[in-house]
Design a protein around this motif. Structure first.
Motif, short mmCIF file in Angstrom:
data_model
loop_
_atom_site.label_atom_id
_atom_site.label_comp_id
_atom_site.label_asym_id
_atom_site.label_seq_id
_atom_site.Cartn_x
_atom_site.Cartn_y
_atom_site.Cartn_z
N ILE A 46 9.58 -14.17 12.33
CA ILE A 46 10.31 -13.84 11.11
C ILE A 46 10.04 -14.82 9.98
O ILE A 46 10.08 -16.04 10.15
CB ILE A 46 11.83 -13.78 11.39
CG1 ILE A 46 12.14 -12.68 12.40
CG2 ILE A 46 12.62 -13.57 10.10
CD1 ILE A 46 13.59 -12.61 12.83
N LEU A 47 9.81 -14.25 8.79
CA LEU A 47 9.83 -14.96 7.51
C LEU A 47 10.93 -14.27 6.71
O LEU A 47 10.99 -13.03 6.67
CB LEU A 47 8.49 -14.85 6.80
CG LEU A 47 8.43 -15.42 5.39
CD1 LEU A 47 8.59 -16.94 5.42
CD2 LEU A 47 7.11 -15.05 4.72
N CYS A 48 11.80 -15.05 6.09
CA CYS A 48 12.97 -14.46 5.45
C CYS A 48 13.25 -15.11 4.10
O CYS A 48 13.00 -16.30 3.92
CB CYS A 48 14.18 -14.66 6.38
SG CYS A 48 15.68 -13.84 5.82
N ASP A 82 14.98 -18.73 -1.90
CA ASP A 82 15.21 -17.66 -2.87
C ASP A 82 14.00 -16.74 -3.01
O ASP A 82 14.14 -15.61 -3.45
CB ASP A 82 15.57 -18.24 -4.23
CG ASP A 82 16.96 -18.87 -4.21
OD1 ASP A 82 17.84 -18.34 -3.52
OD2 ASP A 82 17.14 -19.90 -4.88
N TYR A 83 12.83 -17.25 -2.64
CA TYR A 83 11.63 -16.44 -2.72
C TYR A 83 10.57 -17.03 -1.80
O TYR A 83 10.69 -18.16 -1.34
CB TYR A 83 11.09 -16.34 -4.15
CG TYR A 83 10.62 -17.68 -4.70
CD1 TYR A 83 9.29 -18.08 -4.56
CD2 TYR A 83 11.50 -18.53 -5.34
CE1 TYR A 83 8.86 -19.30 -5.05
CE2 TYR A 83 11.08 -19.75 -5.83
CZ TYR A 83 9.76 -20.13 -5.68
OH TYR A 83 9.33 -21.34 -6.16
N ALA A 84 9.54 -16.25 -1.56
CA ALA A 84 8.37 -16.73 -0.82
C ALA A 84 7.14 -16.21 -1.56
O ALA A 84 7.10 -15.06 -1.98
CB ALA A 84 8.38 -16.21 0.62
N LEU A 85 6.17 -17.08 -1.73
CA LEU A 85 4.88 -16.69 -2.29
C LEU A 85 3.90 -16.57 -1.14
O LEU A 85 3.72 -17.51 -0.38
CB LEU A 85 4.37 -17.73 -3.30
CG LEU A 85 5.02 -17.70 -4.66
CD1 LEU A 85 4.47 -18.83 -5.53
CD2 LEU A 85 4.82 -16.37 -5.36
N LEU A 86 3.28 -15.41 -1.02
CA LEU A 86 2.33 -15.16 0.04
C LEU A 86 1.02 -14.71 -0.57
O LEU A 86 1.02 -13.94 -1.54
CB LEU A 86 2.85 -14.05 0.96
CG LEU A 86 4.23 -14.25 1.58
CD1 LEU A 86 4.72 -12.94 2.17
CD2 LEU A 86 4.16 -15.31 2.64
N VAL A 87 -0.07 -15.18 -0.02
CA VAL A 87 -1.38 -14.66 -0.41
C VAL A 87 -1.93 -13.95 0.81
O VAL A 87 -2.22 -14.58 1.82
CB VAL A 87 -2.32 -15.78 -0.89
CG1 VAL A 87 -3.68 -15.19 -1.24
CG2 VAL A 87 -1.72 -16.50 -2.09
N PHE A 135 1.68 -12.10 -3.38
CA PHE A 135 2.95 -11.40 -3.21
C PHE A 135 4.08 -12.35 -3.55
O PHE A 135 4.13 -13.47 -3.03
CB PHE A 135 3.14 -10.95 -1.76
CG PHE A 135 2.27 -9.81 -1.34
CD1 PHE A 135 2.82 -8.55 -1.17
CD2 PHE A 135 0.93 -9.99 -1.09
CE1 PHE A 135 2.03 -7.49 -0.75
CE2 PHE A 135 0.13 -8.94 -0.67
CZ PHE A 135 0.67 -7.68 -0.51
N TYR A 136 4.98 -11.93 -4.40
CA TYR A 136 6.20 -12.66 -4.69
C TYR A 136 7.31 -11.90 -3.98
O TYR A 136 7.69 -10.80 -4.40
CB TYR A 136 6.45 -12.70 -6.21
CG TYR A 136 7.56 -13.63 -6.63
CD1 TYR A 136 7.27 -14.89 -7.16
CD2 TYR A 136 8.89 -13.27 -6.49
CE1 TYR A 136 8.29 -15.74 -7.56
CE2 TYR A 136 9.91 -14.12 -6.88
CZ TYR A 136 9.61 -15.34 -7.41
OH TYR A 136 10.62 -16.19 -7.79
N ALA A 137 7.80 -12.44 -2.87
CA ALA A 137 8.84 -11.79 -2.06
C ALA A 137 10.19 -12.41 -2.38
O ALA A 137 10.35 -13.63 -2.32
CB ALA A 137 8.52 -11.95 -0.57
N THR A 138 11.15 -11.59 -2.71
CA THR A 138 12.49 -12.05 -3.06
C THR A 138 13.48 -10.94 -2.72
O THR A 138 13.08 -9.82 -2.40
CB THR A 138 12.55 -12.45 -4.55
OG1 THR A 138 13.79 -13.10 -4.82
CG2 THR A 138 12.36 -11.25 -5.47
N HIS A 139 14.76 -11.25 -2.78
CA HIS A 139 15.74 -10.21 -2.45
C HIS A 139 15.83 -9.16 -3.55
O HIS A 139 15.90 -7.97 -3.28
CB HIS A 139 17.11 -10.82 -2.17
CG HIS A 139 18.14 -9.79 -1.81
ND1 HIS A 139 18.03 -8.97 -0.71
CD2 HIS A 139 19.29 -9.42 -2.44
CE1 HIS A 139 19.07 -8.15 -0.66
NE2 HIS A 139 19.84 -8.40 -1.70
#
Length: 184
Positions: free
Chosen positions: A66-68, A89-94, A100-104
């Motif tokens: 899990i990444l959350c 509050d966010y995760a930056l993924l390449v 990808f900017y992942a946030t709620h």
């Protein structure tokens, strides 16, 4: 790598189990959770089989997958019982060369973008409305993705999750039907 992306479990043991069944059936490598894991929130009715303690057990059982990111319903007390980080509050993924900017979605979303560049991908939950589309913004064309809600869908949508694999984002109902798909 195959990613499952899901949001808004809201403490439902029933829908968490269905999501995890899909995770195993899909043979996904990672599960990206976009927040609102345990608490149903004051604007929502209790979801089916509301049982946050069982959701804790189920998710802790696969913690290494899990990444959350933090939803608007997460607090420090939730982090005390979950054995994977949930308060970012966010995760930056390449992934595959794409950012990808992942946030709620309660702070940053399509109407209030984080710092992004043309070609980037914003992935969020919060609205309980699934989405997979290109959007013209002040920074150029971006892609906006929302897997919908695992437990409390809105707008007539089914209960959903998404799979990201080989540059294709596919939203599935928990019954396994393809609801929407976009090539990134």
């Amino acid at each position: 790598m195959k990613w499952m992306i899901a949001s808004d479990i809201h403490g439902s043991e029933y829908y968490c189990r269905k999501m995890l069944e899909a995770f195993y059936d899909e043979k996904a490598d990672r599960l990206l959770l976009l927040g609102d894991i345990l608490y149903h929130g004051p604007r929502n009715d209790l979801p089916r089989d509301y049982n946050p303690k069982r959701v804790i057990e189920l998710l802790n059982g696969i913690q290494s997958h899990i990444l959350c990111v933090r939803g608007n319903c997460e607090t420090e007390v939730d982090q005390m019982v979950l054995q994977f980080p949930i308060l970012a509050d966010y995760a930056l993924l390449v992934l595959d060369g794409k950012t990808f900017y992942a946030t709620h979605g309660h702070v940053f979303n399509q109407d209030h973008l984080p710092p992004m560049q043309a070609g980037d991908i914003l992935v969020h939950g919060h609205t309980h409305l699934l989405k997979a589309e290109k959007a013209e913004t002040e920074c150029g064309t971006i892609t906006v993705l929302n897997p919908g809600s695992v437990s409390i869908p809105k707008g007539g949508n089914p209960n959903t999750y998404a799979i990201l694999e080989d540059g294709i984002f596919t939203i599935y109902s928990l019954d396994g039907e393809v609801v929407k798909e976009i090539k990134l």
